[in-house]
Scaffold this motif. Sequence first.
Motif: not given
Length: 324
Positions: A15, A18-19, A45, A225
Amino acid sequence: MAVIVTGAAGFVGMHLSERLLARGERVVGVDSFTDYYDPRLKAARAARLETREGFDMVRMDIAEAAAFGDLVKAHAPRAIVHLAAQAGVRYSIENPFAYERSNLAGHLSVLEACRRCPDLEHLVYASSSSVYGDRPGAGEGFREDDAAAEPVSLYAATKRAGELMSFAYAKLYGFPQTGLRFFTVYGPWGRPDMAYFSFTRKILAGEPIEVFGQGEMARDFTYIDDIVDGVVGVLDRPPERGANRILNIGGGRPEGLMTMIATLEAALGREARKVFRPMQPGDVTATCADVSRLVEVTGYAPRVPIAQGLPAFVNWYRTFYGAS
Protein backbone atom coordinates in the motif's frame (compact mmCIF):
# COMPACT_ATOMS: atom_id res chain seq x y z
CA MET A 1 16.35 9.43 -6.76
CA ALA A 2 14.45 6.40 -5.56
CA VAL A 3 12.80 5.40 -2.32
CA ILE A 4 13.69 1.86 -1.23
CA VAL A 5 10.87 0.01 0.53
CA THR A 6 11.82 -3.22 2.29
CA GLY A 7 8.99 -5.69 2.77
CA ALA A 8 7.34 -4.26 -0.35
CA ALA A 9 5.34 -7.45 -0.98
CA GLY A 10 3.94 -7.21 2.53
CA PHE A 11 0.65 -5.66 3.58
CA VAL A 12 1.82 -2.16 4.52
CA GLY A 13 4.68 -2.26 2.02
CA MET A 14 2.40 -2.78 -0.98
CA HIS A 15 0.00 0.00 0.00
CA LEU A 16 2.82 2.42 0.78
CA SER A 17 4.58 1.66 -2.51
CA GLU A 18 1.36 2.34 -4.40
CA ARG A 19 0.96 5.70 -2.67
CA LEU A 20 4.55 6.71 -3.42
CA LEU A 21 4.20 5.67 -7.07
CA ALA A 22 0.95 7.63 -7.36
CA ARG A 23 2.76 10.81 -6.47
CA GLY A 24 5.54 10.21 -8.98
CA GLU A 25 8.23 8.58 -6.86
CA ARG A 26 10.49 5.85 -8.20
CA VAL A 27 10.26 2.89 -5.84
CA VAL A 28 12.63 -0.05 -5.46
CA GLY A 29 10.87 -2.80 -3.53
CA VAL A 30 12.80 -5.48 -1.65
CA ASP A 31 11.25 -8.67 -0.31
CA SER A 32 12.40 -12.20 0.45
CA PHE A 33 8.93 -13.76 -0.06
CA THR A 34 9.15 -15.98 3.01
CA ASP A 35 6.47 -18.61 3.56
CA TYR A 36 5.40 -17.37 7.02
CA TYR A 37 1.98 -17.07 5.40
CA ASP A 38 0.63 -17.98 1.96
CA PRO A 39 3.31 -16.91 -0.55
CA ARG A 40 0.59 -16.60 -3.21
CA LEU A 41 -0.78 -13.52 -1.45
CA LYS A 42 2.66 -11.92 -1.43
CA ALA A 43 3.11 -12.85 -5.09
CA ALA A 44 -0.24 -11.24 -5.94
CA ARG A 45 0.75 -8.05 -4.13
CA ALA A 46 4.07 -7.98 -5.99
CA ALA A 47 2.36 -8.61 -9.33
CA ARG A 48 0.03 -5.69 -8.65
CA LEU A 49 3.01 -3.41 -8.03
CA GLU A 50 5.00 -4.65 -11.00
CA THR A 51 2.35 -3.37 -13.41
CA ARG A 52 3.18 0.18 -12.27
CA GLU A 53 5.65 2.40 -14.05
CA GLY A 54 8.55 3.41 -11.83
CA PHE A 55 8.54 0.26 -9.68
CA ASP A 56 11.24 -2.41 -9.50
CA MET A 57 11.01 -5.49 -7.27
CA VAL A 58 14.17 -7.15 -5.99
CA ARG A 59 13.96 -10.56 -4.34
CA MET A 60 16.45 -10.43 -1.50
CA ASP A 61 16.92 -11.32 2.16
CA ILE A 62 17.90 -8.02 3.78
CA ALA A 63 19.92 -9.94 6.38
CA GLU A 64 22.42 -10.60 3.59
CA ALA A 65 24.30 -7.44 4.48
CA ALA A 66 26.74 -7.33 1.58
CA ALA A 67 24.02 -7.82 -1.04
CA PHE A 68 21.70 -5.26 0.52
CA GLY A 69 24.54 -2.80 0.89
CA ASP A 70 25.37 -3.17 -2.81
CA LEU A 71 21.71 -2.58 -3.70
CA VAL A 72 21.57 0.63 -1.68
CA LYS A 73 24.87 1.83 -3.14
CA ALA A 74 23.65 1.14 -6.69
CA HIS A 75 20.38 3.06 -6.29
CA ALA A 76 21.62 5.83 -3.94
CA PRO A 77 18.07 6.35 -2.59
CA ARG A 78 16.89 9.61 -1.11
CA ALA A 79 15.09 7.63 1.60
CA ILE A 80 14.52 4.09 2.84
CA VAL A 81 11.32 2.82 4.45
CA HIS A 82 12.24 -0.37 6.28
CA LEU A 83 9.15 -2.52 6.82
CA ALA A 84 10.59 -6.02 6.33
CA ALA A 85 10.42 -8.11 9.50
CA GLN A 86 9.36 -11.43 10.90
CA ALA A 87 5.95 -10.60 12.33
CA GLY A 88 3.75 -12.45 14.80
CA VAL A 89 3.79 -12.55 18.59
CA ARG A 90 2.72 -16.18 18.93
CA TYR A 91 4.98 -17.41 16.12
CA SER A 92 7.98 -15.94 17.94
CA ILE A 93 7.48 -18.40 20.79
CA GLU A 94 7.65 -21.36 18.40
CA ASN A 95 10.30 -20.09 15.98
CA PRO A 96 12.60 -17.71 17.87
CA PHE A 97 15.57 -17.83 15.52
CA ALA A 98 13.52 -16.50 12.62
CA TYR A 99 13.31 -13.25 14.60
CA GLU A 100 17.04 -13.14 15.25
CA ARG A 101 17.72 -13.13 11.52
CA SER A 102 14.93 -10.93 10.18
CA ASN A 103 14.48 -8.42 12.99
CA LEU A 104 17.99 -8.14 14.43
CA ALA A 105 20.43 -9.03 11.65
CA GLY A 106 18.05 -7.55 9.07
CA HIS A 107 17.72 -4.24 10.90
CA LEU A 108 21.47 -4.03 11.43
CA SER A 109 22.02 -4.69 7.72
CA VAL A 110 19.76 -1.74 6.85
CA LEU A 111 21.57 0.53 9.30
CA GLU A 112 24.97 -0.43 7.89
CA ALA A 113 23.79 0.29 4.35
CA CYS A 114 22.37 3.64 5.41
CA ARG A 115 25.56 4.86 7.03
CA ARG A 116 27.36 4.32 3.73
CA CYS A 117 24.76 6.31 1.78
CA PRO A 118 25.85 9.97 2.12
CA ASP A 119 22.81 11.47 0.35
CA LEU A 120 20.23 9.60 2.44
CA GLU A 121 17.63 12.07 3.73
CA HIS A 122 15.68 9.77 6.04
CA LEU A 123 15.36 6.20 7.28
CA VAL A 124 11.83 5.36 8.43
CA TYR A 125 11.51 1.93 10.04
CA ALA A 126 8.73 -0.15 11.53
CA SER A 127 8.65 -0.79 15.25
CA SER A 128 5.61 -2.07 17.12
CA SER A 129 3.15 -1.25 19.88
CA SER A 130 4.24 -4.59 21.37
CA VAL A 131 7.29 -2.87 22.87
CA TYR A 132 5.05 -1.37 25.59
CA GLY A 133 4.32 -4.79 27.07
CA ASP A 134 1.18 -5.63 29.03
CA ARG A 135 0.31 -3.03 31.64
CA PRO A 136 -2.68 -1.14 33.07
CA GLY A 137 -3.79 2.12 31.58
CA ALA A 138 -3.66 1.04 27.93
CA GLY A 139 -7.09 2.53 27.31
CA GLU A 140 -5.70 5.98 28.04
CA GLY A 141 -3.14 5.59 25.28
CA PHE A 142 0.50 4.52 25.28
CA ARG A 143 2.88 7.46 25.01
CA GLU A 144 6.30 7.32 23.40
CA ASP A 145 8.04 8.21 26.66
CA ASP A 146 6.31 5.38 28.56
CA ALA A 147 8.56 2.58 29.72
CA ALA A 148 9.32 -0.05 27.08
CA ALA A 149 11.63 -2.24 29.13
CA GLU A 150 9.51 -5.32 29.84
CA PRO A 151 8.45 -7.00 26.57
CA VAL A 152 6.26 -10.07 26.94
CA SER A 153 7.27 -11.73 23.65
CA LEU A 154 10.47 -12.23 21.70
CA TYR A 155 8.90 -10.36 18.79
CA ALA A 156 8.45 -7.29 21.01
CA ALA A 157 12.00 -7.64 22.34
CA THR A 158 13.47 -7.66 18.82
CA LYS A 159 11.49 -4.58 17.80
CA ARG A 160 12.69 -2.70 20.89
CA ALA A 161 16.24 -3.87 20.15
CA GLY A 162 15.88 -2.40 16.65
CA GLU A 163 14.95 0.95 18.16
CA LEU A 164 18.03 0.87 20.41
CA MET A 165 20.31 -0.02 17.50
CA SER A 166 18.88 2.93 15.61
CA PHE A 167 19.58 5.28 18.52
CA ALA A 168 23.22 4.17 18.45
CA TYR A 169 23.57 4.58 14.68
CA ALA A 170 21.88 7.98 14.69
CA LYS A 171 24.40 9.22 17.26
CA LEU A 172 27.39 7.57 15.61
CA TYR A 173 26.71 8.39 11.97
CA GLY A 174 24.19 11.21 11.96
CA PHE A 175 21.61 10.08 9.39
CA PRO A 176 18.04 11.02 10.46
CA GLN A 177 15.75 8.20 11.51
CA THR A 178 12.14 7.75 12.59
CA GLY A 179 10.85 4.57 14.23
CA LEU A 180 7.10 4.08 13.92
CA ARG A 181 5.39 2.01 16.59
CA PHE A 182 2.56 0.48 14.57
CA PHE A 183 -0.65 -0.47 16.30
CA THR A 184 -2.99 -3.13 14.87
CA VAL A 185 -3.18 -2.49 11.11
CA TYR A 186 -6.03 -4.00 9.10
CA GLY A 187 -7.70 -3.72 5.71
CA PRO A 188 -7.70 -5.13 2.17
CA TRP A 189 -4.63 -7.20 1.25
CA GLY A 190 -3.95 -7.75 4.96
CA ARG A 191 -2.00 -10.50 6.72
CA PRO A 192 -3.74 -13.89 7.05
CA ASP A 193 -2.28 -14.42 10.54
CA MET A 194 -4.24 -11.46 11.92
CA ALA A 195 -7.39 -12.26 13.88
CA TYR A 196 -9.84 -10.35 11.67
CA PHE A 197 -8.51 -12.18 8.58
CA SER A 198 -8.58 -15.68 10.08
CA PHE A 199 -12.00 -15.02 11.65
CA THR A 200 -13.37 -14.05 8.24
CA ARG A 201 -12.09 -17.25 6.65
CA LYS A 202 -13.46 -19.44 9.43
CA ILE A 203 -16.86 -17.76 9.63
CA LEU A 204 -17.37 -18.17 5.89
CA ALA A 205 -16.26 -21.81 6.13
CA GLY A 206 -18.63 -22.47 9.04
CA GLU A 207 -15.72 -23.23 11.36
CA PRO A 208 -15.56 -22.12 15.01
CA ILE A 209 -13.31 -19.20 15.93
CA GLU A 210 -11.12 -19.18 19.04
CA VAL A 211 -11.65 -16.02 21.06
CA PHE A 212 -8.66 -15.58 23.33
CA GLY A 213 -8.62 -13.63 26.58
CA GLN A 214 -12.25 -14.70 27.07
CA GLY A 215 -13.16 -11.95 24.59
CA GLU A 216 -11.99 -9.18 26.93
CA MET A 217 -9.00 -8.00 24.89
CA ALA A 218 -9.02 -4.70 23.01
CA ARG A 219 -6.88 -3.39 20.16
CA ASP A 220 -6.24 -0.05 18.50
CA PHE A 221 -7.41 -1.17 15.04
CA THR A 222 -6.01 1.19 12.39
CA TYR A 223 -7.15 1.11 8.77
CA ILE A 224 -4.42 0.75 6.17
CA ASP A 225 -5.18 4.04 4.37
CA ASP A 226 -4.77 5.93 7.65
CA ILE A 227 -1.48 4.15 8.31
CA VAL A 228 -0.13 5.07 4.88
CA ASP A 229 -1.16 8.70 5.42
CA GLY A 230 0.93 8.71 8.58
CA VAL A 231 3.95 6.96 7.07
CA VAL A 232 4.10 9.33 4.10
CA GLY A 233 3.66 12.33 6.38
CA VAL A 234 6.59 11.18 8.49
CA LEU A 235 8.74 10.31 5.50
CA ASP A 236 8.39 13.86 4.19
CA ARG A 237 9.39 15.40 7.53
CA PRO A 238 12.70 13.95 8.72
CA PRO A 239 14.08 14.95 12.11
CA GLU A 240 17.38 16.74 12.50
CA ARG A 241 20.62 14.91 11.81
CA GLY A 242 21.70 12.64 14.61
CA ALA A 243 18.13 12.03 15.80
CA ASN A 244 16.20 8.79 16.07
CA ARG A 245 12.62 9.97 16.57
CA ILE A 246 10.06 7.48 17.93
CA LEU A 247 6.39 7.99 17.06
CA ASN A 248 3.22 6.01 17.67
CA ILE A 249 1.03 5.40 14.64
CA GLY A 250 -2.46 4.10 15.28
CA GLY A 251 -6.12 4.99 15.39
CA GLY A 252 -6.07 6.43 18.89
CA ARG A 253 -9.07 4.44 20.11
CA PRO A 254 -9.23 0.84 21.41
CA GLU A 255 -11.98 -1.43 20.14
CA GLY A 256 -13.04 -4.51 22.06
CA LEU A 257 -12.46 -7.90 20.46
CA MET A 258 -16.16 -8.70 20.69
CA THR A 259 -17.01 -5.42 18.91
CA MET A 260 -14.66 -6.40 16.11
CA ILE A 261 -16.28 -9.83 15.83
CA ALA A 262 -19.79 -8.35 15.80
CA THR A 263 -18.77 -5.94 13.04
CA LEU A 264 -17.40 -8.83 10.99
CA GLU A 265 -20.56 -10.87 11.55
CA ALA A 266 -22.69 -7.98 10.27
CA ALA A 267 -20.48 -7.49 7.19
CA LEU A 268 -20.48 -11.21 6.42
CA GLY A 269 -24.16 -11.73 7.20
CA ARG A 270 -23.29 -14.73 9.37
CA GLU A 271 -22.91 -15.43 13.06
CA ALA A 272 -19.61 -16.81 14.30
CA ARG A 273 -19.38 -20.00 16.35
CA LYS A 274 -17.23 -18.78 19.24
CA VAL A 275 -14.98 -20.85 21.47
CA PHE A 276 -13.63 -18.79 24.35
CA ARG A 277 -10.05 -19.37 25.46
CA PRO A 278 -7.72 -17.84 28.08
CA MET A 279 -4.95 -15.42 27.14
CA GLN A 280 -2.09 -16.92 25.17
CA PRO A 281 1.56 -16.42 26.12
CA GLY A 282 2.96 -13.21 24.63
CA ASP A 283 -0.44 -11.52 24.20
CA VAL A 284 -1.33 -8.23 25.85
CA THR A 285 -4.73 -7.24 27.21
CA ALA A 286 -5.19 -3.94 25.41
CA THR A 287 -3.42 -1.46 23.15
CA CYS A 288 -4.17 2.15 22.37
CA ALA A 289 -1.96 4.77 20.73
CA ASP A 290 -1.52 8.30 21.97
CA VAL A 291 -0.80 9.87 18.56
CA SER A 292 -0.42 13.47 19.70
CA ARG A 293 3.24 13.60 18.68
CA LEU A 294 2.46 12.24 15.22
CA VAL A 295 -0.33 14.81 14.88
CA GLU A 296 2.11 17.56 15.86
CA VAL A 297 4.70 16.44 13.31
CA THR A 298 2.42 15.67 10.36
CA GLY A 299 -1.17 16.77 11.03
CA TYR A 300 -2.13 13.07 11.06
CA ALA A 301 -5.88 12.51 11.33
CA PRO A 302 -7.12 8.89 11.14
CA ARG A 303 -10.55 8.82 9.51
CA VAL A 304 -11.71 5.23 9.00
CA PRO A 305 -13.57 3.47 11.87
CA ILE A 306 -13.89 -0.32 11.95
CA ALA A 307 -17.58 0.03 11.03
CA GLN A 308 -16.33 1.21 7.64
CA GLY A 309 -12.95 -0.50 7.40
CA LEU A 310 -13.95 -4.08 8.19
CA PRO A 311 -16.71 -4.19 5.53
CA ALA A 312 -14.14 -2.88 3.02
CA PHE A 313 -11.86 -5.76 4.00
CA VAL A 314 -14.71 -8.27 3.66
CA ASN A 315 -15.53 -6.98 0.18
CA TRP A 316 -11.88 -7.40 -0.85
CA TYR A 317 -11.73 -10.88 0.71
CA ARG A 318 -14.81 -12.10 -1.15
CA THR A 319 -13.39 -10.82 -4.43
CA PHE A 320 -9.82 -12.06 -3.98
CA TYR A 321 -10.75 -15.54 -2.72
CA GLY A 322 -14.02 -15.91 -4.62
CA ALA A 323 -15.79 -16.49 -1.30
CA SER A 324 -19.55 -16.24 -1.03
